[in-house]
Design an enzyme around this catalytic site. Structure first.
Site, PDB file in Angstrom:
ATOM      1  N   HIS A  12      41.965  25.490  55.708  1.00 34.37           N
ATOM      2  CA  HIS A  12      42.180  26.942  56.382  1.00 34.37           C
ATOM      3  C   HIS A  12      43.628  27.250  55.621  1.00 34.37           C
ATOM      4  O   HIS A  12      44.723  27.000  56.029  1.00 34.37           O
ATOM      5  CB  HIS A  12      42.388  27.071  57.851  1.00 34.37           C
ATOM      6  CG  HIS A  12      42.740  28.375  58.186  1.00 34.37           C
ATOM      7  ND1 HIS A  12      41.999  29.119  59.170  1.00 34.37           N
ATOM      8  CD2 HIS A  12      43.766  29.149  58.155  1.00 34.37           C
ATOM      9  CE1 HIS A  12      42.456  30.268  59.616  1.00 34.37           C
ATOM     10  NE2 HIS A  12      43.564  30.583  59.112  1.00 34.37           N
ATOM     11  N   GLY A 170      43.757  39.058  60.590  1.00 39.50           N
ATOM     12  CA  GLY A 170      44.685  40.189  60.908  1.00 39.50           C
ATOM     13  C   GLY A 170      44.928  40.239  62.502  1.00 39.50           C
ATOM     14  O   GLY A 170      44.957  39.453  63.265  1.00 39.50           O
ATOM     15  N   HIS A 197      38.906  34.132  62.382  1.00 34.98           N
ATOM     16  CA  HIS A 197      40.161  33.938  63.062  1.00 34.98           C
ATOM     17  C   HIS A 197      39.888  34.362  64.307  1.00 34.98           C
ATOM     18  O   HIS A 197      39.744  35.576  64.704  1.00 34.98           O
ATOM     19  CB  HIS A 197      41.334  34.663  62.550  1.00 34.98           C
ATOM     20  CG  HIS A 197      42.006  34.265  61.386  1.00 34.98           C
ATOM     21  ND1 HIS A 197      41.069  34.147  60.106  1.00 34.98           N
ATOM     22  CD2 HIS A 197      43.133  34.109  61.117  1.00 34.98           C
ATOM     23  CE1 HIS A 197      42.104  33.492  59.174  1.00 34.98           C
ATOM     24  NE2 HIS A 197      43.178  33.557  59.764  1.00 34.98           N
ATOM     25  N   GLU A 200      43.464  33.273  68.744  1.00 38.24           N
ATOM     26  CA  GLU A 200      44.878  33.062  68.451  1.00 38.24           C
ATOM     27  C   GLU A 200      45.803  34.120  69.343  1.00 38.24           C
ATOM     28  O   GLU A 200      46.800  33.766  69.909  1.00 38.24           O
ATOM     29  CB  GLU A 200      45.223  33.214  66.932  1.00 38.24           C
ATOM     30  CG  GLU A 200      46.585  32.931  66.512  1.00 38.24           C
ATOM     31  CD  GLU A 200      46.651  33.218  64.818  1.00 38.24           C
ATOM     32  OE1 GLU A 200      47.905  32.617  64.263  1.00 38.24           O
ATOM     33  OE2 GLU A 200      45.579  34.043  64.436  1.00 38.24           O
TER      34      GLU A 200
END
Length: 336
Positions: A12, A170, A197, A200
């Site tokens: 990553h 994003g 993603h 997070e």
């Protein structure tokens, strides 16, 4: 802390978050760009995180001059090549570099398809010159919304055979994965693997959606998974990889301190969690820092750190034969 007999892998790493300060200055001078500073130390605070930021989007503002110097395709080709060289200099066996062509194209009005081609060319030249294996992952930048994401996907598909996977990155909190289900179906139909993603800036529901709605085989960050025991069980049973980024999560205030990071919990639960750099040019780190400094600070034992190394090989977007070749090369180099 790093076991020399196990391939050393970063799964990553954002290519456009790994631009050398020297390169920013050089391209700035070449193209008469309005850089905020003209020497390394004065430029550093503008592009590197000096203290924790109040969230992921504040962290992402540091990309301004990483992509702001991408004036033409030669610049894109150059930073791709330098990413490969930097991975080699770090001693990595294998790295997966990810990039958003729309995000990189936007500052100077480039064609995202041209950016994608330049990245592919730069990485190919890097692999010819340096002994490190590289695969590319395309990113759909969710922050632009689903319509632009279709255009970004089309740009990435022009290099379909040179990429191995698709990612969604994003503003997770405001642009949910549900908006991108059809995009990821198209990517899976094209033969790409999927990493997303999630977890997070949003809760466990974002991770559930990434797996069930987008087909994610790996999750980037996944910090909020620790809040949902059923999700932890699910991720372990399905052998879904976690791309953890300790320093990055601290710098985005996703965790208040490294001791609070769930990486240790993930490993204790049998999850295929891995250690990665995310945006080393912004975080001012390398993979050795994550293993030797951040991981112990997060409470990982030496054996857990070795397990993270083994996990990275298991969940890498490589064929079984390619994984065996990496293991054999590493074992031979280590005298095993």
């Amino acid at each position: 802390m790093i076991d020399p007999s196990i391939p050393w892998i970063d799964l990553h790493r954002h290519l456009d978050g790994s631009v050398r300060l020297e390169t920013i200055l050089d391209l700035g001078r070449q193209h008469n760009l309005p850089l905020p500073a003209w020497d390394i130390e004065s430029l550093r605070p503008y592009v590197q995180v000096m203290e924790p930021q109040p969230g992921v989007m504040a962290f992402l503002e540091k990309f301004e001059w990483m992509v702001g110097v991408l004036v033409d395709y030669d610049a894109c080709r150059r930073i791709a090549y330098e990413n490969v060289e930097d991975a080699f200099r770090e001693g990595l066996s294998y790295i997966e570099l990810r990039f958003s062509p729309w995000f990189m194209a936007e500052p100077h009005g480039l064609d995202p398809a041209g950016v994608t081609a330049a990245i592919v060319e730069g990485v190919a030249q890097g692999q010819r010159d340096f002994d490190v294996r590289v695969n590319l992952i395309g990113i759909l930048s969710r922050t632009y919304g689903p319509e632009i994401a279709w255009k970004e996907l089309e740009a990435l598909l022009t290099q379909r055979d040179h990429l191995v996977a698709l990612d969604l990155a994003g503003d997770e909190a405001n642009f949910p994965g549900e908006w991108f289900v059809e995009h990821f179906k198209r990517a899976r139909d094209a033969g790409w693997r999927i990493t997303v993603h999630a977890g997070e800036s949003a809760g466990p529901e974002s991770i559930w959606q990434a797996v069930n709605g987008l087909g994610a085989q790996r999750i980037g960050h996944a910090v909020s998974a620790a809040q949902d025991p059923a999700l932890m069980d699910f991720l372990a049973e399905r052998r879904i990889g976690i791309e953890a980024n300790l320093t990055s999560n601290l710098q985005t205030t996703t965790v208040p301190d490294l001791a609070s990071h769930p990486m240790k919990t993930f490993l204790e639960h049998g999850l295929l969690a891995t250690l990665n750099t995310d945006d080393p040019g912004i975080s001012a780190i390398d993979l050795a820092y994550e293993y030797n400094v951040a991981a112990p600070a997060a409470g990982l034992t030496p054996e857990q750190i070795r397990q993270a190394q083994r996990n990275a090989l298991e969940v890498a977007f490589l064929s079984p034969m390619e994984k065996e070749a990496l293991k054999a090369a590493k074992g031979s180099a280590a005298g095993v």
